[in-house]
Design a protein around this motif. Structure first.
Motif, PDB file in Angstrom:
ATOM      1  N   GLN A  86      16.478 -37.324 -36.431  1.00  0.00           N
ATOM      2  CA  GLN A  86      17.172 -37.611 -35.023  1.00  0.00           C
ATOM      3  C   GLN A  86      16.112 -37.526 -34.148  1.00  0.00           C
ATOM      4  O   GLN A  86      16.882 -37.907 -33.108  1.00  0.00           O
ATOM      5  N   ASP A  87      15.017 -38.228 -34.751  1.00  0.00           N
ATOM      6  CA  ASP A  87      13.600 -38.754 -33.456  1.00  0.00           C
ATOM      7  C   ASP A  87      13.827 -40.334 -34.313  1.00  0.00           C
ATOM      8  O   ASP A  87      13.555 -40.356 -35.212  1.00  0.00           O
ATOM      9  N   PRO A  88      14.429 -41.285 -33.068  1.00  0.00           N
ATOM     10  CA  PRO A  88      14.683 -42.607 -33.642  1.00  0.00           C
ATOM     11  C   PRO A  88      13.173 -43.009 -33.909  1.00  0.00           C
ATOM     12  O   PRO A  88      12.907 -43.506 -34.538  1.00  0.00           O
ATOM     13  N   ASN A  89      11.808 -42.952 -33.400  1.00  0.00           N
ATOM     14  CA  ASN A  89      11.052 -42.480 -33.099  1.00  0.00           C
ATOM     15  C   ASN A  89      10.133 -42.695 -34.555  1.00  0.00           C
ATOM     16  O   ASN A  89       9.156 -43.197 -35.431  1.00  0.00           O
ATOM     17  N   ARG A  90      10.894 -41.770 -35.609  1.00  0.00           N
ATOM     18  CA  ARG A  90      10.290 -40.861 -36.863  1.00  0.00           C
ATOM     19  C   ARG A  90      10.674 -41.336 -37.569  1.00  0.00           C
ATOM     20  O   ARG A  90      10.585 -42.500 -38.930  1.00  0.00           O
ATOM     21  N   LEU A  91      12.335 -41.405 -37.359  1.00  0.00           N
ATOM     22  CA  LEU A  91      13.766 -41.983 -38.123  1.00  0.00           C
ATOM     23  C   LEU A  91      12.641 -43.864 -39.311  1.00  0.00           C
ATOM     24  O   LEU A  91      13.181 -43.776 -40.023  1.00  0.00           O
TER      25      LEU A  91
END
Length: 178
Positions: free
Chosen positions: A117-122
């Protein structure tokens, strides 16, 4: 997380968010069942403790009696019952192992949900590597680590389970502690 779902999609709807919700739901269901089963296992543990105490008392009473055939048969029944209780206590170790495994699964599901759910981590391979490292570090048994490594290397579920089972068979003469 915004209140968007597949029944009423809006411009902010994403399959990643929905996947995240389903992962969290799965984790909560497992945690809830673990909590409910703890109550039953605690009751069983208390019952077994009481039974062991009563068996010891009965055994002591019997030992205080004069020797006769009935006394010896009763002592044999006490010994057999004590052996069955010990076998049951050993079986409880399976429950402890299963609970530990399911706690790992819920942690993994929650962590995966947070990651997707975290685009920076995904989209960050470094974040995925770190997450995989966290998962692997929770394992205490070598067979689990081998199965994890097999999946990460792209093996099928069947192949990973075969690797895990082969390792356990190799270790069958040794007790693998967790």
């Amino acid at each position: 997380m915004p209140n968007s779902n597949s029944y009423n999609p809006d411009l902010d709807w994403t399959q990643v968010r929905e996947t995240s919700r389903m992962l969290i739901l799965s984790a909560i269901q497992v945690e809830d069942m673990l909590a409910e089963s703890d109550i039953s296992v605690n009751t069983l543990t208390e019952s077994f403790t009481s039974i062991v105490e009563h068996m010891q008392a009965i055994n002591n009473y019997l030992l205080a009696l004069d020797s006769c055939e009935i006394r010896e048969e009763a002592l044999a029944c006490c010994a057999e019952t004590t052996d069955k209780i010990q076998a049951s206590i050993i079986a409880f170790q399976f429950y402890d192992r299963m609970q530990q495994c399911l706690q790992h699964v819920t942690s993994n599901l929650k962590g995966l949900s947070e990651l997707v759910q975290d685009p920076n981590r995904l989209y960050s391979p470094a974040e995925w590597r770190e997450f995989q490292h966290e998962i692997r570090s929770r394992y205490t048994m070598e067979s689990e680590k081998l199965m994890f490594d097999a999946i990460v290397r792209g093996k099928s579920v069947h192949e990973a389970l075969a690797i895990k089972n082969a390792h356990q068979e190799e270790q069958s003469d040794n007790i693998e502690l967790f």
